[in-house]
Motif scaffolding. Structure first.
Motif, PDB file in Angstrom:
ATOM      1  N   ASP A 103       2.056 -45.682 -22.444  1.00 14.51           N
ATOM      2  CA  ASP A 103       3.024 -45.293 -23.471  1.00 14.51           C
ATOM      3  C   ASP A 103       4.294 -44.718 -22.852  1.00 14.51           C
ATOM      4  OD1 ASP A 103       1.186 -46.106 -25.348  1.00 14.51           O
ATOM      5  OD2 ASP A 103       0.397 -44.082 -25.709  1.00 14.51           O
ATOM      6  N   GLU A 104       4.117 -43.874 -21.841  1.00 12.81           N
ATOM      7  CA  GLU A 104       5.269 -43.279 -21.156  1.00 12.81           C
ATOM      8  C   GLU A 104       6.125 -44.352 -20.509  1.00 12.81           C
ATOM      9  OE1 GLU A 104       6.112 -40.380 -17.279  1.00 12.81           O
ATOM     10  OE2 GLU A 104       4.103 -40.473 -18.183  1.00 12.81           O
ATOM     11  N   HIS A 105       5.485 -45.312 -19.862  1.00  9.96           N
ATOM     12  CA  HIS A 105       6.229 -46.362 -19.176  1.00  9.96           C
ATOM     13  C   HIS A 105       6.895 -47.328 -20.153  1.00  9.96           C
ATOM     14  CE1 HIS A 105       4.037 -45.917 -15.036  1.00  9.96           C
ATOM     15  NE2 HIS A 105       4.821 -44.896 -15.339  1.00  9.96           N
ATOM     16  N   LEU A 106       6.239 -47.616 -21.271  1.00  3.94           N
ATOM     17  CA  LEU A 106       6.863 -48.473 -22.285  1.00  3.94           C
ATOM     18  C   LEU A 106       8.116 -47.812 -22.855  1.00  3.94           C
ATOM     19  CD1 LEU A 106       3.796 -49.907 -24.239  1.00  3.94           C
ATOM     20  CD2 LEU A 106       5.354 -51.151 -22.736  1.00  3.94           C
ATOM     21  N   LEU A 107       8.065 -46.488 -23.012  1.00  3.82           N
ATOM     22  CA  LEU A 107       9.235 -45.779 -23.509  1.00  3.82           C
ATOM     23  C   LEU A 107      10.377 -45.853 -22.499  1.00  3.82           C
ATOM     24  CD1 LEU A 107      10.316 -44.086 -25.842  1.00  3.82           C
ATOM     25  CD2 LEU A 107       9.466 -42.040 -24.677  1.00  3.82           C
ATOM     26  N   ILE A 108      10.063 -45.720 -21.212  1.00  2.00           N
ATOM     27  CA  ILE A 108      11.077 -45.841 -20.163  1.00  2.00           C
ATOM     28  C   ILE A 108      11.695 -47.233 -20.183  1.00  2.00           C
ATOM     29  CG2 ILE A 108      11.383 -45.986 -17.656  1.00  2.00           C
ATOM     30  CD1 ILE A 108       9.354 -43.695 -17.400  1.00  2.00           C
ATOM     31  N   ILE A 109      10.856 -48.260 -20.317  1.00  2.00           N
ATOM     32  CA  ILE A 109      11.357 -49.632 -20.365  1.00  2.00           C
ATOM     33  C   ILE A 109      12.287 -49.819 -21.559  1.00  2.00           C
ATOM     34  CG2 ILE A 109      10.691 -52.049 -20.722  1.00  2.00           C
ATOM     35  CD1 ILE A 109       8.100 -51.381 -19.173  1.00  2.00           C
ATOM     36  N   SER A 110      11.903 -49.284 -22.702  1.00  2.00           N
ATOM     37  CA  SER A 110      12.732 -49.400 -23.896  1.00  2.00           C
ATOM     38  C   SER A 110      14.098 -48.760 -23.686  1.00  2.00           C
ATOM     39  CB  SER A 110      12.020 -48.744 -25.088  1.00  2.00           C
ATOM     40  OG  SER A 110      12.799 -48.849 -26.255  1.00  2.00           O
ATOM     41  N   GLU A 111      14.117 -47.581 -23.064  1.00  2.00           N
ATOM     42  CA  GLU A 111      15.385 -46.895 -22.807  1.00  2.00           C
ATOM     43  C   GLU A 111      16.262 -47.691 -21.848  1.00  2.00           C
ATOM     44  OE1 GLU A 111      14.072 -43.178 -21.299  1.00  2.00           O
ATOM     45  OE2 GLU A 111      13.578 -42.327 -23.273  1.00  2.00           O
ATOM     46  N   VAL A 112      15.653 -48.261 -20.825  1.00  2.00           N
ATOM     47  CA  VAL A 112      16.418 -49.051 -19.852  1.00  2.00           C
ATOM     48  C   VAL A 112      16.960 -50.317 -20.496  1.00  2.00           C
ATOM     49  CG1 VAL A 112      16.223 -50.420 -17.730  1.00  2.00           C
ATOM     50  CG2 VAL A 112      15.248 -48.118 -17.829  1.00  2.00           C
ATOM     51  N   LEU A 113      16.170 -50.960 -21.343  1.00  2.00           N
ATOM     52  CA  LEU A 113      16.644 -52.173 -22.005  1.00  2.00           C
ATOM     53  C   LEU A 113      17.769 -51.865 -22.989  1.00  2.00           C
ATOM     54  CD1 LEU A 113      13.286 -54.076 -22.555  1.00  2.00           C
ATOM     55  CD2 LEU A 113      15.012 -54.446 -20.805  1.00  2.00           C
ATOM     56  N   ASP A 114      17.707 -50.693 -23.612  1.00  2.00           N
ATOM     57  CA  ASP A 114      18.836 -50.268 -24.447  1.00  2.00           C
ATOM     58  C   ASP A 114      20.106 -50.147 -23.606  1.00  2.00           C
ATOM     59  OD1 ASP A 114      17.517 -50.175 -26.856  1.00  2.00           O
ATOM     60  OD2 ASP A 114      16.988 -48.052 -26.705  1.00  2.00           O
ATOM     61  N   ALA A 115      19.955 -49.606 -22.389  1.00  2.00           N
ATOM     62  CA  ALA A 115      21.112 -49.465 -21.493  1.00  2.00           C
ATOM     63  C   ALA A 115      21.619 -50.837 -21.043  1.00  2.00           C
ATOM     64  CB  ALA A 115      20.727 -48.615 -20.276  1.00  2.00           C
ATOM     65  N   PHE A 116      20.718 -51.784 -20.833  1.00  2.00           N
ATOM     66  CA  PHE A 116      21.124 -53.150 -20.501  1.00  2.00           C
ATOM     67  C   PHE A 116      21.953 -53.739 -21.639  1.00  2.00           C
ATOM     68  CE2 PHE A 116      18.207 -53.425 -16.928  1.00  2.00           C
ATOM     69  CZ  PHE A 116      18.746 -54.439 -16.154  1.00  2.00           C
ATOM     70  N   GLN A 117      21.465 -53.564 -22.853  1.00  2.00           N
ATOM     71  CA  GLN A 117      22.179 -54.119 -24.006  1.00  2.00           C
ATOM     72  C   GLN A 117      23.533 -53.449 -24.176  1.00  2.00           C
ATOM     73  OE1 GLN A 117      20.026 -55.195 -27.648  1.00  2.00           O
ATOM     74  NE2 GLN A 117      21.415 -53.851 -28.755  1.00  2.00           N
ATOM     75  N   LYS A 118      23.593 -52.132 -23.944  1.00  2.08           N
ATOM     76  CA  LYS A 118      24.860 -51.413 -24.052  1.00  2.08           C
ATOM     77  C   LYS A 118      25.859 -51.928 -23.026  1.00  2.08           C
ATOM     78  CE  LYS A 118      27.511 -47.907 -25.415  1.00  2.08           C
ATOM     79  NZ  LYS A 118      28.577 -47.912 -24.402  1.00  2.08           N
TER      80      LYS A 118
END
Length: 298
Positions: A132-147
């Protein structure tokens, strides 16, 4: 938002979200409508964001220094030779002076995976106690990619493609090729773990049948969970322990490697990224893509 994200649902939602961004951009450009919020205005004199697909020089080694560095690398990582041997595809690659390449089609040369091997068979998405912790990190990084993607300026006045349009397309399609995600815990062993994750994933990308057959390429994103890890010189690591050895193996052009900062340090690996389709083919793909999205909303 809940940190508990099931792998399948997470992937599906993210691919849908990325697809909508690309489709919206395509529709805006085709209809010459004002860009959606976040897509920028007419480019100013400031430089566009850095292109992640244009590699920097690997090193300043001359030929003799490179030979010495290559010899030292393959001596240091001698236990990795069975994996390196399956990555090397050309008998003329410089690394063959240090690693005996094998015929990966034969069963006796199948690479073994186990607790005793330095490499690992990694999951497509995080699993285990830190899932769960790692999935949240991935989600945050992918948001930064999209930004980063939507921050690329778009010229709303001209319908002619410019350098920023090309960059948007190149960066966007690389996002769409990512289908494997893993997180490395920072700490005293972070360099060793990052090395293991990167080379295990490179092996997967060049030997897995689905990855090899993927249209336009296939990609993996490996994220370091703490970008303030003082024990690791990240840029040096990517150049010296990943890109340079790949060039010795004759795979520098087949595997695109990018060390990126998207809130956290991450390594993007893409195998066989193809050229952008010609304009007619691209327009056809965009039309089909947009029609498909519109159909989902009915």
């Amino acid at each position: 938002a809940s940190a508990v994200v099931e792998s399948g649902a997470f992937q599906s939602a993210f691919h849908r979200r990325r697809s909508v961004v690309v489709a919206q951009f395509a529709k805006n450009k085709k209809s010459n409508q004002p860009a959606a919020k976040g897509f920028g205005n007419v480019p100013s004199s400031s430089a566009a964001s850095k292109k992640t697909y244009v590699p920097e020089p690997i090193s300043d080694f001359d030929e003799s220094d490179s030979e010495e560095a290559m010899s030292e690398f393959f001596q240091t990582y001698s236990e990795w030779h069975p994996l390196f041997a399956q990555i090397i595809k050309s008998p003329s690659a410089p690394a063959t002076a240090h690693v005996n390449i094998v015929d990966s089609e034969t069963s006796e040369n199948e690479l073994a995976f186990g607790e005793e091997t330095p490499w690992s068979k990694l999951p497509q998405m995080p699993s285990g106690e830190q899932k769960d912790e790692h999935l949240l990190i991935i989600s945050e990084v992918l948001d930064a990619f999209q930004k980063a993607l939507t921050d690329i300026p778009v010229n709303e006045i001209s319908q002619e493609e410019d350098e920023n349009d090309l960059q948007f397309l190149e960066e966007g399609r690389r996002m769409l090729l990512l289908n494997r995600f893993n997180v490395v815990n920072a700490g005293s062993s972070s360099q060793l773990d990052l090395f293991r994750y990167c080379w295990s994933e490179i092996h997967h990308l060049v030997t897995d049948e689905e990855s090899i057959a993927a249209e336009g390429g296939s990609g993996s994103l490996i994220i370091l969970d703490d970008s303030d890890d003082d024990s690791l010189d990240f840029d040096h690591f990517v150049k010296t322990y990943i890109r340079l050895p790949l060039s010795w193996m004759g795979m520098g052009d087949a595997i695109e490697v990018a060390g990126l900062d998207r809130g956290r340090s991450c390594v993007r690996l893409i195998h066989n990224v193809g050229a952008i389709p010609d304009l007619d083919e691209r327009d056809r793909q965009i039309d089909e893509f947009v029609d498909g999205l519109e159909g989902l909303d009915k």
